[in-house]
Design an enzyme around this catalytic site. Sequence first.
Site, mmCIF file in Angstrom:
data_model
loop_
_atom_site.group_PDB
_atom_site.id
_atom_site.type_symbol
_atom_site.label_atom_id
_atom_site.label_comp_id
_atom_site.label_asym_id
_atom_site.label_seq_id
_atom_site.Cartn_x
_atom_site.Cartn_y
_atom_site.Cartn_z
ATOM 1 N N ALA A 175 71.972 -3.767 43.520
ATOM 2 C CA ALA A 175 73.133 -2.871 43.466
ATOM 3 C C ALA A 175 73.451 -2.395 44.870
ATOM 4 C CB ALA A 175 72.859 -1.703 42.527
ATOM 5 N N SER A 176 74.280 -1.366 44.967
ATOM 6 C CA SER A 176 74.754 -0.925 46.281
ATOM 7 C C SER A 176 73.670 -0.261 47.102
ATOM 8 C CB SER A 176 75.922 0.045 46.106
ATOM 9 O OG SER A 176 75.502 1.176 45.339
ATOM 10 N N ASP B 278 73.871 7.596 32.850
ATOM 11 C CA ASP B 278 74.399 6.263 33.170
ATOM 12 C C ASP B 278 73.909 5.259 32.124
ATOM 13 O OD1 ASP B 278 75.958 4.602 34.698
ATOM 14 O OD2 ASP B 278 74.407 4.132 36.157
#
Length: 511
Positions: A131-132, A285
């Site tokens: 991911a980022s 999330d």
Amino acid sequence: MTHTTTHIWRLLKWARILARHGALQGIERDPLTPPQVRRLIRVARFGARVPKTPAYADAFQAIGPAAIKLGQSLATRPDIIGEAAAKDLERLQDRLPALPFAIIKAAIERGLAQPVEKLFLSIEEESVGAASIAQVHRAVTTEGVTVAIKIIRPGVDAEFASALETYEWAAKKAETAGGELARLRPRLTIATFRQWTLRELDLRREAASASELAESMTAEPGFRIPTIDWRRTSRTVMTLEWIDGIKLSNIAALDAAGHDRRALATTLVRGFLRQAISEGFFHADLHQGNLLAAPNGDLVAIDFGIMGRIDVRARRWLAEILFGLITGNYRRVAEIHFEAQYVPPHHNVAEFATALRSVGEPMRGLPVKDMSIGNMLDSLFAITRDFDMATQPHLLLLQKTMVMVEGVATALDPEINMWETAEPFVREWLRGELGPEARLADSIVENVRTLARMPDLVRRIEAKFPPAGGAPPLPPFADDVPVRVRNGTFGYFVAAIGGAVVAAVTLLTLH
């Protein structure tokens, strides 16, 4: 401190990328957008070929990791960016290109301050998720336990720090413009984003969140949280139990493995409601990529970077609001909004109750299974502008997660309904929190705590106002006697000399 020119240059560069992907069309066309912002957008898109359909996720991905994370946060704010943009930004949850293993191995050794050979028998070089901010690799510890290692990407900290500076600067400028932007409180949005980001950049905090959530979920069978390996966890590296599970997004694989999708959906709904309502600490999330079905049928949650908290008062208000909407007690729902200060006091309670009626009545005639908590909450937030309701980040995070959970549960079992599944749980909680027994118990506890503080209060009062001693009262000091000094320079000069003499005598006496 970063210069204003640097902020403007960064914004123009980012705006150019956003404009090329059509991501600024909605802001430019919105009549509430300040003229100076509209002019900046025109400059940014000058000469660019703007697509008809905006590609928000692609734009944020092109800007960089900090923008990707901001895009994930903005996906929770449909009240600011609109439903279409929020939906598109959810694509940023998907897999991103991973860094080479040599870089990741060096990062593990730096983070744990030991060679990997001393801690792990093996580490798979191919990432299982990227991911980022971080990426994940499967490994086996020296004790022979299979684990997942989450590693912060090197250099991400500095990039986030510079980007956050510019985000905060831009939010401050936007909010001072007033109007609709001020009501939406962009500075608070960026401040919330900063909190999320700082938590995700420190994997010890994420590990602590996972540990706390695991403790609170012991009463909910079938909902599991992976165990943290604290020995192999640091600020930039987190090691946790490996789960051989199937992501809930892979419906075909779930069916092939023989999982009961209805049972998984029920566990998800009850697990989320226990987190949000009973504990006030919830995984914020819960999309399909962060939920796994274990071989034994348990539901496993992963990735604890974004967590939400709701205090007891807010939970009670929310419970009463939802209960009042279903029962048609719109007046009470309106009063709660004013008591919670969600609506400014200059508005009329009766008028707000009428607006709430327009939300609740169309749903009251429907069967319970046809009701949607997501649609109900979306309708509620649609009237916020008319009543100057400032955004509440903790409630919006709850709303976003609730809608997300409902979507995942519906994908697993199209016949499920949040209310039908959670009705026994919610009914018992409402009775326990809002019933007369609960109110009496709360009053007793509060009064006992107040009485317990009384001795300390008396001691502090005595310390502030001690009893008089045996010495006689002191005579009045010269400073307490009014002295008339002649006007003019000479008078002030004499007064100054006198003050100096008094100070010198005092110092000599002390020495």
